[in-house]
Design a protein around this motif. Structure first.
Motif, PDB file in Angstrom:
ATOM      1  N   LEU A 154       0.924  -1.265   0.109  1.00  0.00           N
ATOM      2  CA  LEU A 154      -0.064  -0.131   0.026  1.00  0.00           C
ATOM      3  C   LEU A 154       0.778   1.361   0.032  1.00  0.00           C
ATOM      4  CD1 LEU A 154      -2.776  -1.123   2.522  1.00  0.00           C
ATOM      5  CD2 LEU A 154      -2.977  -1.013   0.234  1.00  0.00           C
ATOM      6  N   PRO A 155       0.564   2.377  -0.688  1.00  0.00           N
ATOM      7  CA  PRO A 155       1.287   3.676  -0.835  1.00  0.00           C
ATOM      8  C   PRO A 155       1.230   4.158   0.336  1.00  0.00           C
ATOM      9  CG  PRO A 155      -0.189   3.292  -2.500  1.00  0.00           C
ATOM     10  CD  PRO A 155      -0.759   2.267  -1.756  1.00  0.00           C
ATOM     11  N   GLU A 156       2.554   4.637   0.693  1.00  0.00           N
ATOM     12  CA  GLU A 156       2.742   5.573   2.094  1.00  0.00           C
ATOM     13  C   GLU A 156       2.117   6.864   1.770  1.00  0.00           C
ATOM     14  OE1 GLU A 156       6.759   5.912   3.053  1.00  0.00           O
ATOM     15  OE2 GLU A 156       7.184   3.803   2.434  1.00  0.00           O
ATOM     16  N   SER A 157       1.606   7.336   3.008  1.00  0.00           N
ATOM     17  CA  SER A 157       0.996   8.712   3.142  1.00  0.00           C
ATOM     18  C   SER A 157       1.616   9.701   2.197  1.00  0.00           C
ATOM     19  CB  SER A 157       0.369   8.916   4.652  1.00  0.00           C
ATOM     20  OG  SER A 157       1.422   9.250   5.310  1.00  0.00           O
ATOM     21  N   LYS A 158       2.698   9.697   2.427  1.00  0.00           N
ATOM     22  CA  LYS A 158       3.467  10.799   1.574  1.00  0.00           C
ATOM     23  C   LYS A 158       3.459  10.986   0.295  1.00  0.00           C
ATOM     24  CE  LYS A 158       7.979   8.290   1.641  1.00  0.00           C
ATOM     25  NZ  LYS A 158       9.079   8.309   2.016  1.00  0.00           N
ATOM     26  N   HIS A 159       2.932   9.465  -0.259  1.00  0.00           N
ATOM     27  CA  HIS A 159       2.739   9.509  -1.711  1.00  0.00           C
ATOM     28  C   HIS A 159       1.305   9.800  -2.220  1.00  0.00           C
ATOM     29  CE1 HIS A 159       6.840   8.219  -2.072  1.00  0.00           C
ATOM     30  NE2 HIS A 159       6.589   6.992  -1.672  1.00  0.00           N
ATOM     31  N   ASP A 173      -6.925  18.498  -8.239  1.00  0.00           N
ATOM     32  CA  ASP A 173      -7.811  19.418  -7.959  1.00  0.00           C
ATOM     33  C   ASP A 173      -9.069  19.284  -8.631  1.00  0.00           C
ATOM     34  OD1 ASP A 173      -5.804  20.962  -6.735  1.00  0.00           O
ATOM     35  OD2 ASP A 173      -5.011  21.699  -8.451  1.00  0.00           O
ATOM     36  N   ARG A 174      -9.168  18.353  -9.607  1.00  0.00           N
ATOM     37  CA  ARG A 174     -10.244  18.067 -10.333  1.00  0.00           C
ATOM     38  C   ARG A 174     -11.114  17.199  -9.734  1.00  0.00           C
ATOM     39  NH1 ARG A 174     -10.730  16.216 -16.846  1.00  0.00           N
ATOM     40  NH2 ARG A 174     -12.908  16.536 -16.971  1.00  0.00           N
ATOM     41  N   TYR A 175     -10.404  16.164  -9.115  1.00  0.00           N
ATOM     42  CA  TYR A 175     -11.081  15.187  -8.337  1.00  0.00           C
ATOM     43  C   TYR A 175     -10.616  15.201  -7.013  1.00  0.00           C
ATOM     44  CZ  TYR A 175     -11.451  13.693 -13.113  1.00  0.00           C
ATOM     45  OH  TYR A 175     -11.336  13.623 -14.591  1.00  0.00           O
ATOM     46  N   PRO A 176     -11.096  16.029  -6.092  1.00  0.00           N
ATOM     47  CA  PRO A 176     -10.496  16.232  -4.684  1.00  0.00           C
ATOM     48  C   PRO A 176     -10.477  14.935  -3.712  1.00  0.00           C
ATOM     49  CG  PRO A 176     -12.792  17.290  -5.092  1.00  0.00           C
ATOM     50  CD  PRO A 176     -12.259  16.801  -6.395  1.00  0.00           C
ATOM     51  N   HIS A 177     -11.337  14.135  -4.030  1.00  0.00           N
ATOM     52  CA  HIS A 177     -11.031  12.873  -2.849  1.00  0.00           C
ATOM     53  C   HIS A 177     -10.453  11.721  -3.778  1.00  0.00           C
ATOM     54  CE1 HIS A 177     -14.887  15.063  -1.557  1.00  0.00           C
ATOM     55  NE2 HIS A 177     -14.151  14.990  -0.710  1.00  0.00           N
ATOM     56  N   ILE A 178      -9.957  11.919  -4.921  1.00  0.00           N
ATOM     57  CA  ILE A 178      -8.880  10.825  -5.638  1.00  0.00           C
ATOM     58  C   ILE A 178      -7.593  11.318  -5.021  1.00  0.00           C
ATOM     59  CG2 ILE A 178      -7.931   9.998  -7.611  1.00  0.00           C
ATOM     60  CD1 ILE A 178     -11.023   9.273  -7.187  1.00  0.00           C
ATOM     61  N   VAL A 179      -7.086  10.324  -4.431  1.00  0.00           N
ATOM     62  CA  VAL A 179      -5.423  10.691  -3.780  1.00  0.00           C
ATOM     63  C   VAL A 179      -4.663   9.748  -4.231  1.00  0.00           C
ATOM     64  CG1 VAL A 179      -6.555  11.451  -1.537  1.00  0.00           C
ATOM     65  CG2 VAL A 179      -5.804   9.154  -1.781  1.00  0.00           C
ATOM     66  N   HIS A 180      -4.784   8.917  -5.190  1.00  0.00           N
ATOM     67  CA  HIS A 180      -3.615   7.937  -5.566  1.00  0.00           C
ATOM     68  C   HIS A 180      -4.194   7.282  -6.900  1.00  0.00           C
ATOM     69  CE1 HIS A 180      -0.589   4.631  -5.889  1.00  0.00           C
ATOM     70  NE2 HIS A 180       0.098   5.687  -5.429  1.00  0.00           N
ATOM     71  N   VAL A 181      -3.511   7.220  -7.802  1.00  0.00           N
ATOM     72  CA  VAL A 181      -4.020   6.414  -9.127  1.00  0.00           C
ATOM     73  C   VAL A 181      -2.683   5.667  -9.436  1.00  0.00           C
ATOM     74  CG1 VAL A 181      -4.722   6.364 -11.600  1.00  0.00           C
ATOM     75  CG2 VAL A 181      -5.457   8.166  -9.839  1.00  0.00           C
ATOM     76  N   GLU A 182      -2.931   4.530  -9.826  1.00  0.00           N
ATOM     77  CA  GLU A 182      -1.840   3.671 -10.221  1.00  0.00           C
ATOM     78  C   GLU A 182      -2.243   2.508 -11.047  1.00  0.00           C
ATOM     79  OE1 GLU A 182       0.435   1.760  -6.963  1.00  0.00           O
ATOM     80  OE2 GLU A 182      -0.012  -0.175  -7.765  1.00  0.00           O
ATOM     81  N   THR A 183      -1.565   2.479 -12.176  1.00  0.00           N
ATOM     82  CA  THR A 183      -1.787   1.398 -12.942  1.00  0.00           C
ATOM     83  C   THR A 183      -0.634   0.238 -12.964  1.00  0.00           C
ATOM     84  OG1 THR A 183      -2.670   2.969 -14.716  1.00  0.00           O
ATOM     85  CG2 THR A 183      -2.231   0.646 -15.664  1.00  0.00           C
ATOM     86  N   SER A 184      -0.957  -0.978 -12.607  1.00  0.00           N
ATOM     87  CA  SER A 184       0.124  -2.222 -12.387  1.00  0.00           C
ATOM     88  C   SER A 184      -0.044  -3.078 -13.680  1.00  0.00           C
ATOM     89  CB  SER A 184      -0.346  -2.964 -11.152  1.00  0.00           C
ATOM     90  OG  SER A 184      -1.582  -3.521 -11.308  1.00  0.00           O
TER      91      SER A 184
END
Length: 296
Positions: free
Chosen positions: A195-200, A205-216
């Protein structure tokens, strides 16, 4: 309640609903699935039921069309391999879905990581019908592995992984905090150490509740996790690890969501998909994110 009927029974019903819609709209060419919570597991079962089926032939026969010979049927089977109900699979999207079940440590945040509570929940999972048994991996129908373990590999009758791989996109939206029913790692199909660390985590701005996007990308081949059945029980080396390895044989887009700082965070499990606009409206930007990246 129908929700307690079990992932398989509900998956069968969803597959039948898809077939009925196709019969009413035979010109449809593409198909996508969006599932919330348990609905994501139901959708995974349904697509396995529909994988490789040539429903157009069934529909045409129902309309009085003549049957084809054996060689033509073989050609049809080849043509519809890799399709869902004969349609082109596009998006498979889940919101706060317990892909790894609810049995693992800290997979249900409500239990606060207490092993005693997690153990009691597993022992009383039957209170929530067959669905509860499926989620806590306590079902052992006819001595077989729990359903969620079977759903991470192709079975003789149901091609669970092939069906998932047929979609052009697979997306898992997960609450990083405040979801008391489904843990972040289960909803995003990751080991807790991944799981990503909080610092990452950073807000968009466009999606204020999206905090992380990752494609694996699809995980490299690893040694298979083996399981043994003993009597009515299942002795496993690591059920959670087995599910992760099975589901990460293909690429996933993982989207982290965080509703911190707003009152609706206590309803995060429903807010992530705006279950009710009255109490979950703050999740509208998450739905907009899904719409903006939806393949047509």
């Amino acid at each position: 309640m129908l929700t307690f009927d079990g992932v398989d029974v509900m998956g069968e019903r969803l597959a039948e609903e898809v077939i009925s819609v196709m019969k009413r709209h035979p010109t449809v060419q593409k198909i996508s699935f969006v599932g919330h919570s348990l609905g994501g597991l139901v959708a995974r079962y349904a697509i396995a039921k529909l994988y490789g089926q040539n429903l157009s032939r069934e529909i045409s026969q129902g309309n009085g069309a003549s049957r084809t010979d054996g060689s033509s049927e073989t050609c049809h089977e080849e043509k519809f391999r890799g399709k869902i109900a004969g349609l082109e699979p596009m998006n498979f999207i889940t919101f706060a879905t317990p892909h790894l079940g609810s049995r693992g440590h800290r997979q249900v945040p409500l239990f606060c990581g207490f092993h005693s509570l997690e153990k009691v929940a597993a022992q009383t999972s039957w209170l929530f019908g067959r669905s509860g048994k499926h989620l806590f991996l306590t079902d052992h129908d006819n001595g077989r592995l729990p359903l969620l373990l079977r759903m991470v590999s192709d079975q003789e009758d149901l091609k669970f992984i092939s069906a998932l791989q047929s979609f052009r996109r697979r997306v898992a939206y997960a609450n990083t905090r405040f979801d008391y029913l489904v843990g972040w790692s289960s909803a995003s199909i990751r080991r807790r150490s991944e799981l990503p660390e909080s610092k990452h985590l950073s807000r968009d701005d466009r999606y204020p509740h999206i905090v992380h996007v990752e494609t694996s990308e699809a995980a490299t081949s690893e040694k298979e996790v083996s399981y043994e059945t003993e009597g009515n029980g299942c002795k496993n080396l690591d059920m959670e690890e087995g599910m992760i390895r099975g589901l990460t044989k293909m690429s996933w887009e993982r989207v982290g969501v965080n509703f911190s700082g707003i009152k609706q965070r206590i309803f995060a499990h429903g807010t992530i998909q705006v279950r009710s606009y009255l109490i979950n409206s703050d999740g509208a930007d998450v739905i907009q994110h899904m719409i903006d990246y939806f393949l047509l």
